[in-house]
Design a protein around this motif. Sequence first.
Motif, PDB file in Angstrom:
ATOM      1  N   ARG A  14       7.637 -28.988  23.476  1.00 13.86           N
ATOM      2  CA  ARG A  14       8.497 -28.905  24.649  1.00 13.86           C
ATOM      3  C   ARG A  14       9.399 -30.136  24.735  1.00 13.86           C
ATOM      4  O   ARG A  14       8.972 -31.263  24.507  1.00 13.86           O
ATOM      5  CB  ARG A  14       7.674 -28.809  25.934  1.00 13.86           C
ATOM      6  N   ALA A  24       9.087 -33.901  26.121  1.00 16.98           N
ATOM      7  CA  ALA A  24       8.722 -33.783  27.531  1.00 16.98           C
ATOM      8  C   ALA A  24       7.677 -34.809  27.928  1.00 16.98           C
ATOM      9  O   ALA A  24       7.649 -35.285  29.060  1.00 16.98           O
ATOM     10  CB  ALA A  24       8.219 -32.372  27.823  1.00 16.98           C
ATOM     11  N   SER A  25       6.812 -35.181  27.013  1.00 17.12           N
ATOM     12  CA  SER A  25       5.809 -36.224  27.285  1.00 17.12           C
ATOM     13  C   SER A  25       5.937 -37.287  26.217  1.00 17.12           C
ATOM     14  O   SER A  25       5.637 -37.044  25.048  1.00 17.12           O
ATOM     15  CB  SER A  25       4.390 -35.649  27.287  1.00 17.12           C
ATOM     16  N   SER A  52       5.202 -40.526  24.036  1.00 14.85           N
ATOM     17  CA  SER A  52       4.027 -41.285  23.622  1.00 14.85           C
ATOM     18  C   SER A  52       4.303 -42.762  23.803  1.00 14.85           C
ATOM     19  O   SER A  52       5.434 -43.209  23.802  1.00 14.85           O
ATOM     20  CB  SER A  52       3.703 -40.989  22.149  1.00 14.85           C
ATOM     21  N   THR A  53       3.253 -43.548  23.952  1.00 18.49           N
ATOM     22  CA  THR A  53       3.398 -44.990  24.100  1.00 18.49           C
ATOM     23  C   THR A  53       2.416 -45.700  23.183  1.00 18.49           C
ATOM     24  O   THR A  53       1.430 -45.131  22.730  1.00 18.49           O
ATOM     25  CB  THR A  53       3.127 -45.439  25.558  1.00 18.49           C
TER      26      THR A  53
END
Length: 350
Positions: free
Chosen positions: A319, A339-340, A342-343
Amino acid sequence: MTDAESRAMRRALSLARRGPRGLNPQVGAVILSPSGDELAEGWHRGAGTPHAEIDALTRLTAERGPGAARGTTAVVTLEPCNHTGRTGPCTHALIDAGVARVVYAVDDPGVLSGGGGAHLREAGVDVASGLLRDEGTALLDSWLTVQRLGRPHVTVKWAQSLDGRAAASDGTSQWITGPDARADVHERRAAADAIVVGTGTLLADDPALTARRSDDTLHDHQPRPVVIGTRAVPQDAAVRRHPQPFLQDEGDDLADLLDRLRELGIQRVFVEGGPRLASSFVRAGLVDEVLVYLAPTLLGGDRLATGDLGVSTIGEQRRLAITDLQRLGDDLLVIARPASASTANPTAKD
């Protein structure tokens, strides 16, 4: 925050752009008198050189003598560092100089280098953060990505037809999009530190991988070409005439490649081709931005713009969040991000 501080911050942002992009951030600083007059300014000139705050304080002392910074305000684009690298902590220098107030735009996310604002407050310095934060973040966007993710910012770009094809059945792809879209690509190349292609694209299209203006002259800044794949680059390949020497990598470990590029001072990576390479970056979860140049044409066939993305069922779809839509002549540019995001653990500036 005062009008004088806002003006000083705009000046500091302008000064910051004089510094080189690389492992260290571009930072500018302006010293104001208690009445808001500019006393001195400085910027960071690269790894191992004085940070912007130190540069400004040194200039002030040279012009006005010791103690000239006492009671002043330091306006800085990035939170003053709070650690010792090749240079000492800027927080200590500001405190020792007697600076009464510090205003900065962007928080330093580094575990070691961050926390300067809190340290200054503990020493009795008045601190204000967030002045022109959006402008400061835009300036430091790629550096901040490196700090937060521990790797360069990666943009993956492709051009496609409305039916999702990147080439005709015979493999030809020049040109799916029009001149406005191609000019936009070259502007974005010029903003990148490295441009990455696979050997398949290199052998099929023989791209120069330069950033060119509409009159075919080169932009002042040229991304370093990176070729991924094991096939040999021909001796007469256009990439060998690039202003920057190309780097070839087998591409079996993209995360390791990004680590090595980061060590070379590369912060923005522009992945341009082809479908297999773009899909590899997406599949590895190493994409921060996707640029899709969408042309109003139909090609059919099996030359899809992307290949295997590791999606076997709808629940595994990748997404994206669309951040911008731009009309470029007859074409449409879709800009999207995962959409999300990462870190990773941030690192410190040196």
